[in-house]
Structures are given as structure tokens and as C-alpha cells.
Design a protein around this motif. Structure first.
Motif, PDB file in Angstrom:
ATOM      1  N   UNK A  13       0.829  -1.212   0.000  1.00  0.00           N
ATOM      2  CA  UNK A  13       0.000   0.000   0.000  1.00  0.00           C
ATOM      3  C   UNK A  13       0.856   1.252   0.000  1.00  0.00           C
ATOM      4  N   UNK A  14       1.962   1.208   0.761  1.00  0.00           N
ATOM      5  CA  UNK A  14       2.860   2.368   0.803  1.00  0.00           C
ATOM      6  C   UNK A  14       3.492   2.627  -0.563  1.00  0.00           C
ATOM      7  N   UNK A  15       3.926   1.542  -1.215  1.00  0.00           N
ATOM      8  CA  UNK A  15       4.533   1.676  -2.529  1.00  0.00           C
ATOM      9  C   UNK A  15       3.534   2.194  -3.553  1.00  0.00           C
ATOM     10  N   UNK A  16       2.298   1.730  -3.459  1.00  0.00           N
ATOM     11  CA  UNK A  16       1.257   2.210  -4.364  1.00  0.00           C
ATOM     12  C   UNK A  16       1.022   3.699  -4.189  1.00  0.00           C
ATOM     13  N   UNK A  17       1.015   4.149  -2.940  1.00  0.00           N
ATOM     14  CA  UNK A  17       0.843   5.577  -2.674  1.00  0.00           C
ATOM     15  C   UNK A  17       1.994   6.382  -3.252  1.00  0.00           C
ATOM     16  N   UNK A  18       3.215   5.869  -3.130  1.00  0.00           N
ATOM     17  CA  UNK A  18       4.383   6.557  -3.678  1.00  0.00           C
ATOM     18  C   UNK A  18       4.289   6.646  -5.200  1.00  0.00           C
ATOM     19  N   UNK A  19       3.895   5.536  -5.834  1.00  0.00           N
ATOM     20  CA  UNK A  19       3.771   5.518  -7.296  1.00  0.00           C
ATOM     21  C   UNK A  19       2.688   6.486  -7.746  1.00  0.00           C
ATOM     22  N   UNK A  26       1.605   9.120  -6.175  1.00  0.00           N
ATOM     23  CA  UNK A  26       2.089  10.476  -5.947  1.00  0.00           C
ATOM     24  C   UNK A  26       3.071  10.897  -7.035  1.00  0.00           C
ATOM     25  N   UNK A  27       3.963   9.960  -7.401  1.00  0.00           N
ATOM     26  CA  UNK A  27       4.931  10.255  -8.456  1.00  0.00           C
ATOM     27  C   UNK A  27       4.216  10.532  -9.777  1.00  0.00           C
ATOM     28  N   UNK A  28       3.199   9.714 -10.094  1.00  0.00           N
ATOM     29  CA  UNK A  28       2.456   9.901 -11.343  1.00  0.00           C
ATOM     30  C   UNK A  28       1.783  11.262 -11.384  1.00  0.00           C
ATOM     31  N   UNK A  29       1.190  11.666 -10.257  1.00  0.00           N
ATOM     32  CA  UNK A  29       0.513  12.971 -10.218  1.00  0.00           C
ATOM     33  C   UNK A  29       1.520  14.111 -10.417  1.00  0.00           C
ATOM     34  N   UNK A  30       2.632  14.040  -9.698  1.00  0.00           N
ATOM     35  CA  UNK A  30       3.654  15.087  -9.827  1.00  0.00           C
ATOM     36  C   UNK A  30       4.239  15.099 -11.231  1.00  0.00           C
ATOM     37  N   UNK A  31       4.477  13.899 -11.771  1.00  0.00           N
ATOM     38  CA  UNK A  31       5.076  13.766 -13.095  1.00  0.00           C
ATOM     39  C   UNK A  31       4.153  14.353 -14.160  1.00  0.00           C
ATOM     40  N   UNK A  32       2.844  14.053 -14.050  1.00  0.00           N
ATOM     41  CA  UNK A  32       1.870  14.561 -15.013  1.00  0.00           C
ATOM     42  C   UNK A  32       1.783  16.075 -14.957  1.00  0.00           C
ATOM     43  N   UNK A  33       1.751  16.630 -13.756  1.00  0.00           N
ATOM     44  CA  UNK A  33       1.685  18.084 -13.618  1.00  0.00           C
ATOM     45  C   UNK A  33       2.930  18.751 -14.165  1.00  0.00           C
ATOM     46  N   UNK A  34       4.092  18.115 -13.945  1.00  0.00           N
ATOM     47  CA  UNK A  34       5.344  18.665 -14.474  1.00  0.00           C
ATOM     48  C   UNK A  34       5.335  18.663 -15.991  1.00  0.00           C
ATOM     49  N   UNK A  35       4.834  17.579 -16.592  1.00  0.00           N
ATOM     50  CA  UNK A  35       4.767  17.496 -18.052  1.00  0.00           C
ATOM     51  C   UNK A  35       3.841  18.551 -18.628  1.00  0.00           C
ATOM     52  N   UNK A  36       2.684  18.750 -17.992  1.00  0.00           N
ATOM     53  CA  UNK A  36       1.744  19.767 -18.464  1.00  0.00           C
ATOM     54  C   UNK A  36       2.380  21.144 -18.397  1.00  0.00           C
TER      55      UNK A  36
END
Length: 218
Positions: A16-22, A24-34
Motif C-alpha cells: 500500500x505504501x509503494x502504491x501511494x508513492x507511485x 504520488x509520483x504519477x501525479x507530480x510527473x503529469x503536472x510537471x509534463x503539463x
């Protein structure tokens, strides 16, 4: 008899912790790309206004000379990027995603681009992802020294337009004016990469644009 309950519970908690990290990374990564895409669009408009010339994008890849494609998968966030994303066509496509670049072996290579028409060349822009989007937090595979040539035939000597340095600490999109002016217009543009910023395995070229004026008398 061994009690597996605590072990299983701990494993579930870790998953569950790893899923939360992934996530979170996806959200940050997507916002950075936009954010990057918006910045890139603004920079391109600024470049076009600054040099008062049209930006020529797209076209087709005519040749990569004897450049060898880097066939090993490039991993982004531990996920391998498809080898089809490494073709030279990446340099003339609008998408600039981490890993979706023209990747070739070593630090030197060449690509010949056919424009939609003959162009009086005023300059060029070279684009690379920022270090913040790199999984290693550096862009050692980015081009460093490069030169550009105007051609109207693959078999004839080209017209030298200039030699440049892409600054790894500079902006993502960097503009370079033609150093050696030519009264001729060109349909083919050759980009030659001579060195990168230190990666001995491969070089990544993300986006290359030609700035100039269309030859209306063609």
C-alpha cells in the motif's frame, strides 16, 4: 506452527505504501509534463516573434548516415520505454516525453531532415527534457557540440551553417542563429551531433526545429 499473519500484514502495508508513492509520483510527473508543454509552447511563440521567422516543424527523415540506433531500453521511473520511441523521427514530432527521443550509440551521430519546402534558413532550436524530469536527475546524454548543414542532395557537399553548443544548464529550448549565411534555400537540413554531456553509452535528441523563410519561388 508458524504464524504468517504479521508477515502478510506487513507485506500488505508495504505494498500500500509503494502504491501511494507511485500514485504520488504519477501525479507530480503529469503536472510537471503539463507545465513543461505550456512553457515550451510559450517559448516557441517567443522564438518565432523574436526572430520574425516561421518555425518549420515536421517533415520527414531522409537518412541517419551511419549512425547506430541505441537498442537497449531506456527506463523512466523504472519502466522501460519502447525501442520504437528511439527512432530519429522523434526529433520532428511534437511529443517531448522523457525517454521518447532519438537515441543513438555513443556521442556522435547525424540525421538528415526533409522539410515541407525549400527554406531560407535563419536559425535553429534544439530541445531536451530538463534534469528535473530525468530519472538520474542529470542530462548527460543531451547533445553538446553540434553543427548544422543545408543540403539539396544527399550525395553533394552541403553548405555549412554553423557549429553550436547546447547548454545543459540553460533553457529546455535553445535558439541558435545561422552563423554562415547563404543566399540559397534548402529542402534538406543535416544535424550533426559531435559530442554529448558525458554519457559514454548513448545520446538522446528530443526535438529539432528549423527557423526561416519559405522560398515562394520554388
Amino acid at each position: 506452527m508458524f504464524n504468517y499473519g504479521p508477515t502478510i500484514t506487513n507485506m500488505k502495508m508495504e505494498i500500500d505504501r509503494l502504491r501511494e508513492e507511485v500514485d504520488s509520483f504519477k501525479r507530480d510527473f503529469t503536472m510537471e509534463l503539463i507545465s513543461i508543454r505550456r512553457d515550451c509552447d510559450r517559448e516557441i511563440l517567443g522564438l518565432q516573434s523574436m526572430v520574425h521567422k516561421r518555425v518549420f516543424e515536421g517533415g520527414s527523415i531522409v537518412s541517419t548516415r551511419d549512425t547506430q540506433l541505441f537498442m537497449e531500453p531506456i527506463s523512466i521511473a523504472r519502466a522501460p520505454v519502447s525501442q520504437s520511441s528511439h527512432s530519429a523521427r522523434c526529433v520532428i514530432q511534437p511529443c517531448v516525453l522523457p525517454g521518447a527521443c532519438w537515441a543513438f550509440k555513443g556521442s556522435s551521430g547525424a540525421v538528415v531532415i526533409k522539410l515541407f519546402g525549400k527554406v531560407y534558413v535563419a536559425g535553429f532550436s534544439l530541445e531536451h527534457i530538463p534534469a528535473t524530469l530525468s530519472p538520474t536527475k542529470d542530462i548527460a546524454s543531451a547533445p553538446r557540440n553540434f553543427s548544422v548543414w543545408g543540403l539539396n542532395s544527399l550525395t553533394r557537399n552541403g553548405h555549412y551553417l554553423g557549429q553550436y553548443i547546447y547548454d545543459s544548464n540553460g533553457s529546455r529550448i535553445q535558439y541558435f542563429e545561422t552563423q554562415v549565411k547563404s543566399p540559397l534555400s534548402f529542402r534538406l537540413i543535416e544535424l550533426k551531433i559531435h559530442t554529448n554531456h558525458g554519457d559514454p553509452r548513448y545520446t538522446c535528441v528530443y526535438r529539432f526545429r528549423v527557423h526561416g523563410k519559405l522560398d515562394n519561388e520554388e
